[in-house]
Motif scaffolding. Structure first.
Motif, mmCIF file in Angstrom:
data_model
loop_
_atom_site.group_PDB
_atom_site.id
_atom_site.type_symbol
_atom_site.label_atom_id
_atom_site.label_comp_id
_atom_site.label_asym_id
_atom_site.label_seq_id
_atom_site.Cartn_x
_atom_site.Cartn_y
_atom_site.Cartn_z
ATOM 1 N N ASP A 84 14.673 -29.648 28.343
ATOM 2 C CA ASP A 84 15.874 -28.910 27.957
ATOM 3 C C ASP A 84 16.746 -28.613 29.169
ATOM 4 O OD1 ASP A 84 17.131 -27.339 25.606
ATOM 5 O OD2 ASP A 84 17.115 -25.890 27.250
ATOM 6 N N THR B 130 20.712 -29.727 29.734
ATOM 7 C CA THR B 130 21.778 -28.728 29.730
ATOM 8 C C THR B 130 22.337 -28.441 31.122
ATOM 9 O OG1 THR B 130 20.097 -26.981 29.782
ATOM 10 C CG2 THR B 130 20.952 -27.638 27.631
ATOM 11 N N MET C 157 25.895 -29.967 30.705
ATOM 12 C CA MET C 157 26.577 -29.072 29.768
ATOM 13 C C MET C 157 28.085 -29.223 29.899
ATOM 14 S SD MET C 157 25.439 -27.196 27.447
ATOM 15 C CE MET C 157 26.134 -26.153 26.180
ATOM 16 N N TRP D 150 21.778 -37.152 23.584
ATOM 17 C CA TRP D 150 22.739 -36.155 24.062
ATOM 18 C C TRP D 150 23.465 -36.658 25.305
ATOM 19 C CZ3 TRP D 150 24.996 -31.297 23.755
ATOM 20 C CH2 TRP D 150 25.262 -30.615 24.938
ATOM 21 N N ASP E 157 21.475 -32.666 20.026
ATOM 22 C CA ASP E 157 21.052 -31.371 20.555
ATOM 23 C C ASP E 157 20.324 -30.556 19.495
ATOM 24 O OD1 ASP E 157 21.161 -29.136 22.547
ATOM 25 O OD2 ASP E 157 22.426 -28.238 21.008
ATOM 26 N N GLY F 181 16.956 -22.164 27.646
ATOM 27 C CA GLY F 181 17.898 -22.550 26.603
ATOM 28 C C GLY F 181 19.259 -21.922 26.713
ATOM 29 N N SER F 182 19.378 -20.808 27.435
ATOM 30 C CA SER F 182 20.668 -20.120 27.538
ATOM 31 C C SER F 182 21.213 -20.087 28.961
ATOM 32 C CB SER F 182 20.533 -18.681 27.007
ATOM 33 O OG SER F 182 20.192 -18.687 25.640
ATOM 34 N N PRO G 163 22.223 -23.887 30.185
ATOM 35 C CA PRO G 163 23.563 -24.341 29.832
ATOM 36 C C PRO G 163 24.676 -23.625 30.600
ATOM 37 C CG PRO G 163 22.249 -24.077 27.861
ATOM 38 C CD PRO G 163 21.437 -23.523 28.993
ATOM 39 N N GLY H 233 24.811 -24.884 33.928
ATOM 40 C CA GLY H 233 25.405 -26.209 33.795
ATOM 41 C C GLY H 233 26.908 -26.148 33.680
ATOM 42 N N ASN H 234 27.419 -25.129 32.996
ATOM 43 C CA ASN H 234 28.873 -24.942 32.922
ATOM 44 C C ASN H 234 29.456 -24.647 34.301
ATOM 45 O OD1 ASN H 234 29.512 -25.366 30.185
ATOM 46 N ND2 ASN H 234 28.769 -23.331 29.637
ATOM 47 N N SER I 263 21.637 -36.363 33.532
ATOM 48 C CA SER I 263 20.808 -35.862 32.438
ATOM 49 C C SER I 263 19.902 -36.957 31.894
ATOM 50 C CB SER I 263 21.705 -35.316 31.321
ATOM 51 O OG SER I 263 20.960 -34.990 30.177
#
Length: 409
Positions: free
Chosen positions: A235, A239, A243, A301, A328, A359-360, A363, A366-367, A390
Protein backbone atom coordinates in the motif's frame (compact mmCIF):
# COMPACT_ATOMS: atom_id res chain seq x y z
CA UNK A 1 -16.14 -23.42 -8.83
CA UNK A 2 -16.65 -20.39 -11.09
CA UNK A 3 -18.52 -17.43 -9.72
CA UNK A 4 -22.11 -16.88 -10.86
CA UNK A 5 -23.12 -13.39 -12.06
CA UNK A 6 -24.92 -12.70 -8.77
CA UNK A 7 -21.93 -13.85 -6.74
CA UNK A 8 -19.83 -11.21 -8.49
CA UNK A 9 -21.95 -8.45 -6.98
CA UNK A 10 -21.29 -6.80 -3.65
CA UNK A 11 -22.49 -8.94 -0.74
CA UNK A 12 -25.06 -6.89 1.23
CA UNK A 13 -25.76 -9.53 3.89
CA UNK A 14 -23.78 -7.63 6.57
CA UNK A 15 -26.19 -4.70 6.16
CA UNK A 16 -29.28 -6.87 6.05
CA UNK A 17 -28.42 -9.25 8.88
CA UNK A 18 -26.45 -7.12 11.36
CA UNK A 19 -28.22 -3.88 12.49
CA UNK A 20 -25.28 -2.42 14.50
CA UNK A 21 -23.03 -2.65 11.44
CA UNK A 22 -25.83 -1.15 9.30
CA UNK A 23 -26.21 1.86 11.61
CA UNK A 24 -22.46 2.46 11.68
CA UNK A 25 -22.29 2.13 7.89
CA UNK A 26 -25.09 4.64 7.29
CA UNK A 27 -23.59 7.23 9.62
CA UNK A 28 -20.11 6.75 8.16
CA UNK A 29 -21.45 7.06 4.61
CA UNK A 30 -23.12 10.39 5.34
CA UNK A 31 -20.02 11.70 7.10
CA UNK A 32 -17.83 10.39 4.28
CA UNK A 33 -19.76 12.41 1.70
CA UNK A 34 -19.32 15.50 3.85
CA UNK A 35 -15.63 14.70 4.24
CA UNK A 36 -15.19 14.83 0.47
CA UNK A 37 -16.76 18.31 0.48
CA UNK A 38 -14.31 19.33 3.17
CA UNK A 39 -11.24 17.85 1.47
CA UNK A 40 -12.12 19.52 -1.82
CA UNK A 41 -12.75 22.85 -0.10
CA UNK A 42 -9.41 22.84 1.75
CA UNK A 43 -7.49 21.94 -1.41
CA UNK A 44 -9.24 24.57 -3.50
CA UNK A 45 -8.98 27.20 -0.75
CA UNK A 46 -5.20 26.78 -0.59
CA UNK A 47 -4.82 26.65 -4.38
CA UNK A 48 -7.07 29.69 -4.95
CA UNK A 49 -5.09 31.84 -2.53
CA UNK A 50 -1.55 30.71 -3.38
CA UNK A 51 -1.56 29.20 -6.92
CA UNK A 52 1.30 27.02 -5.67
CA UNK A 53 1.39 23.22 -6.17
CA UNK A 54 3.94 23.04 -3.36
CA UNK A 55 1.45 24.69 -0.98
CA UNK A 56 -1.26 22.29 -2.12
CA UNK A 57 1.19 19.49 -1.36
CA UNK A 58 1.65 21.01 2.09
CA UNK A 59 -1.98 20.16 2.77
CA UNK A 60 -0.83 16.56 2.53
CA UNK A 61 1.84 17.16 5.15
CA UNK A 62 -0.70 18.84 7.44
CA UNK A 63 -2.79 15.68 7.24
CA UNK A 64 0.03 13.12 7.31
CA UNK A 65 2.18 14.36 10.19
CA UNK A 66 -0.57 14.16 12.84
CA UNK A 67 -1.61 10.74 11.56
CA UNK A 68 1.88 9.33 12.08
CA UNK A 69 2.34 10.90 15.52
CA UNK A 70 -1.16 10.53 16.96
CA UNK A 71 -1.95 7.09 15.54
CA UNK A 72 1.29 5.76 17.01
CA UNK A 73 0.60 7.44 20.35
CA UNK A 74 -2.97 6.14 20.30
CA UNK A 75 -1.78 2.61 19.81
CA UNK A 76 -0.35 2.82 23.33
CA UNK A 77 -3.86 2.60 24.80
CA UNK A 78 -6.32 1.80 22.02
CA UNK A 79 -6.62 -1.87 22.99
CA UNK A 80 -7.24 -0.95 26.65
CA UNK A 81 -9.82 1.77 25.95
CA UNK A 82 -13.60 1.79 25.60
CA UNK A 83 -13.51 1.98 21.81
CA UNK A 84 -17.09 3.19 21.38
CA UNK A 85 -16.59 6.07 23.82
CA UNK A 86 -13.28 7.03 22.18
CA UNK A 87 -14.96 7.06 18.75
CA UNK A 88 -17.70 9.35 20.07
CA UNK A 89 -15.20 11.80 21.57
CA UNK A 90 -13.02 12.03 18.47
CA UNK A 91 -16.03 12.47 16.16
CA UNK A 92 -17.40 15.27 18.36
CA UNK A 93 -13.99 16.93 18.18
CA UNK A 94 -14.05 16.73 14.39
CA UNK A 95 -17.44 18.44 14.39
CA UNK A 96 -16.05 21.37 16.40
CA UNK A 97 -12.95 21.60 14.19
CA UNK A 98 -15.14 21.58 11.09
CA UNK A 99 -17.16 24.53 12.37
CA UNK A 100 -13.93 26.49 12.97
CA UNK A 101 -12.85 25.79 9.39
CA UNK A 102 -16.14 27.24 8.17
CA UNK A 103 -15.34 30.41 10.10
CA UNK A 104 -11.86 30.71 8.56
CA UNK A 105 -13.20 30.25 5.03
CA UNK A 106 -16.00 32.77 5.57
CA UNK A 107 -13.77 35.55 6.93
CA UNK A 108 -12.09 37.96 4.48
CA UNK A 109 -8.35 37.80 3.91
CA UNK A 110 -5.86 35.00 3.52
CA UNK A 111 -6.36 32.29 6.14
CA UNK A 112 -4.20 29.62 4.51
CA UNK A 113 -2.07 28.95 7.58
CA UNK A 114 -5.08 28.85 9.89
CA UNK A 115 -6.76 26.42 7.51
CA UNK A 116 -3.66 24.23 7.47
CA UNK A 117 -3.54 24.25 11.28
CA UNK A 118 -7.19 23.21 11.55
CA UNK A 119 -6.63 20.56 8.89
CA UNK A 120 -3.84 19.15 11.07
CA UNK A 121 -6.12 19.19 14.12
CA UNK A 122 -8.87 17.36 12.23
CA UNK A 123 -6.33 14.83 11.02
CA UNK A 124 -5.12 14.22 14.58
CA UNK A 125 -8.67 13.46 15.71
CA UNK A 126 -9.19 11.17 12.73
CA UNK A 127 -5.91 9.41 13.53
CA UNK A 128 -7.47 8.28 16.80
CA UNK A 129 -11.03 7.74 15.63
CA UNK A 130 -10.51 5.86 12.37
CA UNK A 131 -8.46 2.95 13.79
CA UNK A 132 -11.00 2.64 16.60
CA UNK A 133 -13.89 2.35 14.15
CA UNK A 134 -11.92 -0.06 11.97
CA UNK A 135 -11.15 -2.29 14.95
CA UNK A 136 -14.85 -2.33 15.94
CA UNK A 137 -16.03 -3.87 12.65
CA UNK A 138 -14.77 -7.43 13.30
CA UNK A 139 -16.75 -7.41 16.56
CA UNK A 140 -19.95 -6.45 14.73
CA UNK A 141 -19.72 -9.22 12.11
CA UNK A 142 -19.00 -12.96 12.16
CA UNK A 143 -15.80 -14.06 10.40
CA UNK A 144 -17.73 -15.30 7.36
CA UNK A 145 -19.09 -11.80 6.74
CA UNK A 146 -15.93 -9.79 7.49
CA UNK A 147 -14.63 -9.52 3.91
CA UNK A 148 -18.08 -8.49 2.68
CA UNK A 149 -18.35 -5.93 5.47
CA UNK A 150 -14.99 -4.43 4.55
CA UNK A 151 -16.10 -4.30 0.91
CA UNK A 152 -19.25 -2.43 1.93
CA UNK A 153 -17.17 -0.04 4.03
CA UNK A 154 -15.05 0.76 1.01
CA UNK A 155 -18.16 1.07 -1.15
CA UNK A 156 -19.30 3.76 1.28
CA UNK A 157 -16.00 5.58 0.77
CA UNK A 158 -16.28 5.30 -3.01
CA UNK A 159 -19.88 6.53 -3.04
CA UNK A 160 -18.71 9.55 -1.08
CA UNK A 161 -15.94 10.18 -3.59
CA UNK A 162 -18.36 9.77 -6.48
CA UNK A 163 -20.82 12.45 -5.44
CA UNK A 164 -18.64 14.56 -3.12
CA UNK A 165 -15.96 16.18 -5.32
CA UNK A 166 -18.28 16.91 -8.26
CA UNK A 167 -20.94 18.46 -6.03
CA UNK A 168 -18.28 20.31 -4.07
CA UNK A 169 -16.97 21.81 -7.31
CA UNK A 170 -20.46 23.06 -8.16
CA UNK A 171 -21.04 24.44 -4.64
CA UNK A 172 -17.64 26.15 -4.63
CA UNK A 173 -18.24 27.75 -8.02
CA UNK A 174 -21.66 29.01 -6.90
CA UNK A 175 -21.15 29.93 -3.24
CA UNK A 176 -17.51 29.50 -2.16
CA UNK A 177 -15.60 27.05 0.01
CA UNK A 178 -17.30 28.02 3.29
CA UNK A 179 -20.50 26.25 2.24
CA UNK A 180 -18.58 23.06 1.39
CA UNK A 181 -16.98 23.09 4.82
CA UNK A 182 -20.36 23.69 6.45
CA UNK A 183 -21.78 20.60 4.75
CA UNK A 184 -18.79 18.61 6.03
CA UNK A 185 -19.34 19.81 9.60
CA UNK A 186 -23.07 19.02 9.63
CA UNK A 187 -22.58 15.44 8.44
CA UNK A 188 -20.54 14.61 11.53
CA UNK A 189 -23.89 14.58 13.36
CA UNK A 190 -24.89 11.50 11.32
CA UNK A 191 -21.59 9.83 12.22
CA UNK A 192 -22.21 10.54 15.92
CA UNK A 193 -25.67 8.98 15.67
CA UNK A 194 -24.30 5.82 14.05
CA UNK A 195 -21.60 5.40 16.71
CA UNK A 196 -23.95 6.16 19.62
CA UNK A 197 -26.22 3.29 18.51
CA UNK A 198 -23.41 0.73 18.77
CA UNK A 199 -23.30 -1.68 21.72
CA UNK A 200 -21.01 -0.65 24.54
CA UNK A 201 -17.51 -2.09 24.38
CA UNK A 202 -14.97 -3.16 26.98
CA UNK A 203 -11.16 -3.20 26.75
CA UNK A 204 -9.93 -6.33 25.00
CA UNK A 205 -6.32 -6.39 26.17
CA UNK A 206 -6.48 -5.27 29.78
CA UNK A 207 -3.62 -7.53 30.74
CA UNK A 208 -1.44 -6.67 27.77
CA UNK A 209 1.44 -4.19 27.58
CA UNK A 210 0.73 -0.51 28.07
CA UNK A 211 2.26 2.78 27.00
CA UNK A 212 5.44 2.64 24.96
CA UNK A 213 5.62 -1.13 25.42
CA UNK A 214 2.23 -1.49 23.71
CA UNK A 215 3.42 0.63 20.76
CA UNK A 216 6.61 -1.42 20.39
CA UNK A 217 4.67 -4.67 20.70
CA UNK A 218 2.29 -3.62 17.91
CA UNK A 219 5.16 -2.64 15.62
CA UNK A 220 6.97 -5.90 16.34
CA UNK A 221 3.87 -7.94 15.57
CA UNK A 222 3.47 -6.12 12.25
CA UNK A 223 7.13 -6.57 11.35
CA UNK A 224 7.03 -10.30 12.23
CA UNK A 225 3.84 -11.03 10.31
CA UNK A 226 4.76 -11.58 6.64
CA UNK A 227 1.18 -11.01 5.49
CA UNK A 228 0.56 -7.79 7.44
CA UNK A 229 4.02 -6.45 6.63
CA UNK A 230 3.68 -7.19 2.91
CA UNK A 231 0.17 -5.75 2.73
CA UNK A 232 1.18 -2.44 4.32
CA UNK A 233 4.38 -2.14 2.26
CA UNK A 234 2.43 -2.74 -0.94
CA UNK A 235 0.00 0.00 0.00
CA UNK A 236 2.81 2.43 0.82
CA UNK A 237 4.50 1.77 -2.54
CA UNK A 238 1.28 2.51 -4.39
CA UNK A 239 0.31 5.64 -2.47
CA UNK A 240 3.49 7.35 -1.30
CA UNK A 241 5.15 6.96 -4.68
CA UNK A 242 2.18 7.71 -6.94
CA UNK A 243 -0.61 9.57 -5.09
CA UNK A 244 -2.01 12.06 -7.65
CA UNK A 245 -4.46 14.30 -5.75
CA UNK A 246 -2.09 17.25 -5.19
CA UNK A 247 -1.42 17.27 -8.94
CA UNK A 248 -5.05 17.66 -9.97
CA UNK A 249 -5.28 21.47 -9.67
CA UNK A 250 -2.03 21.90 -11.64
CA UNK A 251 -2.97 19.37 -14.34
CA UNK A 252 -6.36 21.03 -14.62
CA UNK A 253 -4.74 24.45 -15.03
CA UNK A 254 -2.06 23.21 -17.45
CA UNK A 255 -4.32 21.19 -19.73
CA UNK A 256 -8.04 21.75 -19.17
CA UNK A 257 -8.73 25.40 -18.31
CA UNK A 258 -8.58 25.37 -14.52
CA UNK A 259 -12.29 25.60 -13.61
CA UNK A 260 -13.43 24.16 -10.25
CA UNK A 261 -16.16 22.17 -12.03
CA UNK A 262 -13.57 20.27 -14.10
CA UNK A 263 -11.36 19.86 -11.04
CA UNK A 264 -14.25 18.14 -9.27
CA UNK A 265 -14.46 15.63 -12.13
CA UNK A 266 -10.94 14.35 -11.41
CA UNK A 267 -11.91 13.02 -7.99
CA UNK A 268 -15.29 11.83 -9.22
CA UNK A 269 -13.64 9.88 -12.05
CA UNK A 270 -11.61 7.89 -9.52
CA UNK A 271 -14.81 7.32 -7.58
CA UNK A 272 -16.72 6.06 -10.65
CA UNK A 273 -14.17 3.28 -11.03
CA UNK A 274 -14.24 2.68 -7.30
CA UNK A 275 -18.02 2.36 -7.13
CA UNK A 276 -18.09 -0.03 -10.09
CA UNK A 277 -15.34 -2.13 -8.50
CA UNK A 278 -17.19 -2.08 -5.18
CA UNK A 279 -20.41 -3.17 -6.88
CA UNK A 280 -18.46 -6.11 -8.32
CA UNK A 281 -16.47 -6.72 -5.16
CA UNK A 282 -17.66 -10.32 -5.05
CA UNK A 283 -15.06 -10.97 -7.74
CA UNK A 284 -12.41 -9.84 -5.26
CA UNK A 285 -13.77 -11.26 -1.99
CA UNK A 286 -15.40 -14.61 -2.81
CA UNK A 287 -12.35 -16.39 -4.31
CA UNK A 288 -10.55 -15.90 -0.97
CA UNK A 289 -7.18 -14.78 -2.42
CA UNK A 290 -6.75 -11.26 -0.96
CA UNK A 291 -2.96 -11.18 -1.37
CA UNK A 292 -3.05 -11.71 -5.13
CA UNK A 293 -5.87 -9.19 -5.56
CA UNK A 294 -3.97 -6.62 -3.46
CA UNK A 295 -0.78 -6.95 -5.51
CA UNK A 296 -2.62 -7.00 -8.84
CA UNK A 297 -4.55 -3.90 -7.83
CA UNK A 298 -1.31 -2.10 -7.03
CA UNK A 299 0.08 -2.86 -10.48
CA UNK A 300 -3.10 -1.72 -12.24
CA UNK A 301 -3.16 1.47 -10.13
CA UNK A 302 0.35 2.48 -11.19
CA UNK A 303 -0.23 1.67 -14.86
CA UNK A 304 -3.48 3.66 -15.01
CA UNK A 305 -1.93 6.72 -13.35
CA UNK A 306 0.91 6.58 -15.86
CA UNK A 307 -1.64 6.82 -18.69
CA UNK A 308 -3.40 9.73 -16.95
CA UNK A 309 -0.08 11.55 -16.58
CA UNK A 310 0.67 11.21 -20.29
CA UNK A 311 -2.80 12.12 -21.54
CA UNK A 312 -3.71 15.61 -22.77
CA UNK A 313 -7.33 14.72 -23.56
CA UNK A 314 -9.86 15.09 -20.75
CA UNK A 315 -11.96 11.97 -21.59
CA UNK A 316 -8.87 9.73 -21.66
CA UNK A 317 -7.54 11.28 -18.45
CA UNK A 318 -10.85 10.70 -16.66
CA UNK A 319 -11.10 7.13 -17.99
CA UNK A 320 -7.58 6.32 -16.77
CA UNK A 321 -8.40 7.78 -13.34
CA UNK A 322 -11.54 5.61 -13.24
CA UNK A 323 -9.41 2.51 -13.87
CA UNK A 324 -7.05 3.63 -11.10
CA UNK A 325 -10.01 4.05 -8.75
CA UNK A 326 -11.25 0.54 -9.51
CA UNK A 327 -7.81 -0.95 -8.93
CA UNK A 328 -7.39 0.95 -5.67
CA UNK A 329 -10.77 -0.25 -4.42
CA UNK A 330 -10.01 -3.93 -4.82
CA UNK A 331 -6.55 -3.41 -3.37
CA UNK A 332 -7.88 -1.64 -0.26
CA UNK A 333 -10.60 -4.24 0.32
CA UNK A 334 -8.04 -7.02 -0.02
CA UNK A 335 -5.53 -5.26 2.23
CA UNK A 336 -8.13 -4.94 4.97
CA UNK A 337 -9.14 -8.60 4.62
CA UNK A 338 -5.53 -9.79 4.73
CA UNK A 339 -4.67 -7.65 7.76
CA UNK A 340 -7.83 -8.29 9.78
CA UNK A 341 -7.92 -12.06 9.24
CA UNK A 342 -4.29 -12.55 10.28
CA UNK A 343 -4.34 -10.23 13.32
CA UNK A 344 -5.53 -11.53 16.73
CA UNK A 345 -8.08 -9.51 18.70
CA UNK A 346 -5.42 -8.59 21.28
CA UNK A 347 -3.48 -6.61 18.66
CA UNK A 348 -6.30 -5.45 16.39
CA UNK A 349 -6.45 -1.86 17.61
CA UNK A 350 -2.70 -1.33 17.37
CA UNK A 351 -2.44 -2.92 13.95
CA UNK A 352 -5.44 -0.86 12.81
CA UNK A 353 -3.52 2.25 13.89
CA UNK A 354 -0.51 1.20 11.83
CA UNK A 355 -2.79 0.35 8.90
CA UNK A 356 -4.30 3.82 9.20
CA UNK A 357 -0.83 5.35 9.05
CA UNK A 358 -0.04 3.40 5.88
CA UNK A 359 -3.46 3.98 4.31
CA UNK A 360 -3.86 7.65 5.19
CA UNK A 361 -0.46 9.19 5.97
CA UNK A 362 1.12 7.38 3.01
CA UNK A 363 -1.19 9.05 0.46
CA UNK A 364 -0.82 12.47 2.08
CA UNK A 365 2.98 12.25 2.11
CA UNK A 366 2.63 11.09 -1.49
CA UNK A 367 0.71 14.28 -2.21
CA UNK A 368 3.55 16.28 -0.68
CA UNK A 369 6.10 14.43 -2.81
CA UNK A 370 4.00 14.97 -5.92
CA UNK A 371 3.55 18.68 -5.21
CA UNK A 372 7.26 19.25 -4.68
CA UNK A 373 8.21 17.36 -7.86
CA UNK A 374 5.55 19.20 -9.85
CA UNK A 375 6.74 22.58 -8.55
CA UNK A 376 10.20 21.80 -9.97
CA UNK A 377 8.99 20.17 -13.21
CA UNK A 378 5.36 19.79 -14.32
CA UNK A 379 2.20 18.01 -13.25
CA UNK A 380 2.47 15.39 -15.99
CA UNK A 381 6.11 14.58 -15.22
CA UNK A 382 5.39 14.22 -11.51
CA UNK A 383 2.51 11.83 -12.19
CA UNK A 384 4.34 9.66 -14.74
CA UNK A 385 7.52 9.26 -12.68
CA UNK A 386 5.50 8.50 -9.56
CA UNK A 387 3.52 5.84 -11.41
CA UNK A 388 6.73 4.20 -12.66
CA UNK A 389 8.23 4.16 -9.16
CA UNK A 390 5.02 2.67 -7.77
CA UNK A 391 5.07 -0.16 -10.30
CA UNK A 392 8.64 -0.99 -9.37
CA UNK A 393 7.90 -0.92 -5.64
CA UNK A 394 4.80 -3.13 -5.81
CA UNK A 395 6.68 -5.56 -8.03
CA UNK A 396 9.45 -5.89 -5.44
CA UNK A 397 6.95 -6.47 -2.63
CA UNK A 398 5.24 -9.17 -4.70
CA UNK A 399 8.58 -10.86 -5.36
CA UNK A 400 9.64 -10.78 -1.70
CA UNK A 401 6.28 -11.72 -0.09
CA UNK A 402 5.40 -15.35 -0.96
CA UNK A 403 3.16 -15.70 2.13
CA UNK A 404 1.08 -12.73 0.99
CA UNK A 405 0.76 -14.14 -2.53
CA UNK A 406 -0.31 -17.55 -1.17
CA UNK A 407 -2.79 -16.25 1.45
CA UNK A 408 -6.22 -17.89 1.40
CA UNK A 409 -9.15 -16.89 3.60
Amino acid sequence: MPLTPLAALVDVRPLREHPPFRRLWLGSTASGIGGQFGAFAVTYYVWDRTRSPAMVGLVGLAVAAPIVVVALAGSAFIDQADRRRLALLTTAGQLVTGLLMVLVAALPGNGVWAMLGLTAAASALSALGTPVLRSLIPGLLPPARLAAGLALTHLSFQLAMLVGPALAGVVTAASGTAWCLAIDAVTFVAALAGIAALPRTAPVAAAGPRGLAAIVDGIRFTARSPVVRGALLSDLCATFLAMPWALFPLLNAERFGGSPQVLGLFGSAIAVGGVLASALSGLATRPGRPGLVLLGGGVAWGAALGVAGLSTRLPLTLAALAVAGAADTWAVISRGTAVQTTTPESHRGRVAALEHIAGSAGPQLGNLRAGLVAAATSGGFAMVTGAAASLLGVGLVALLSPRLRALRV
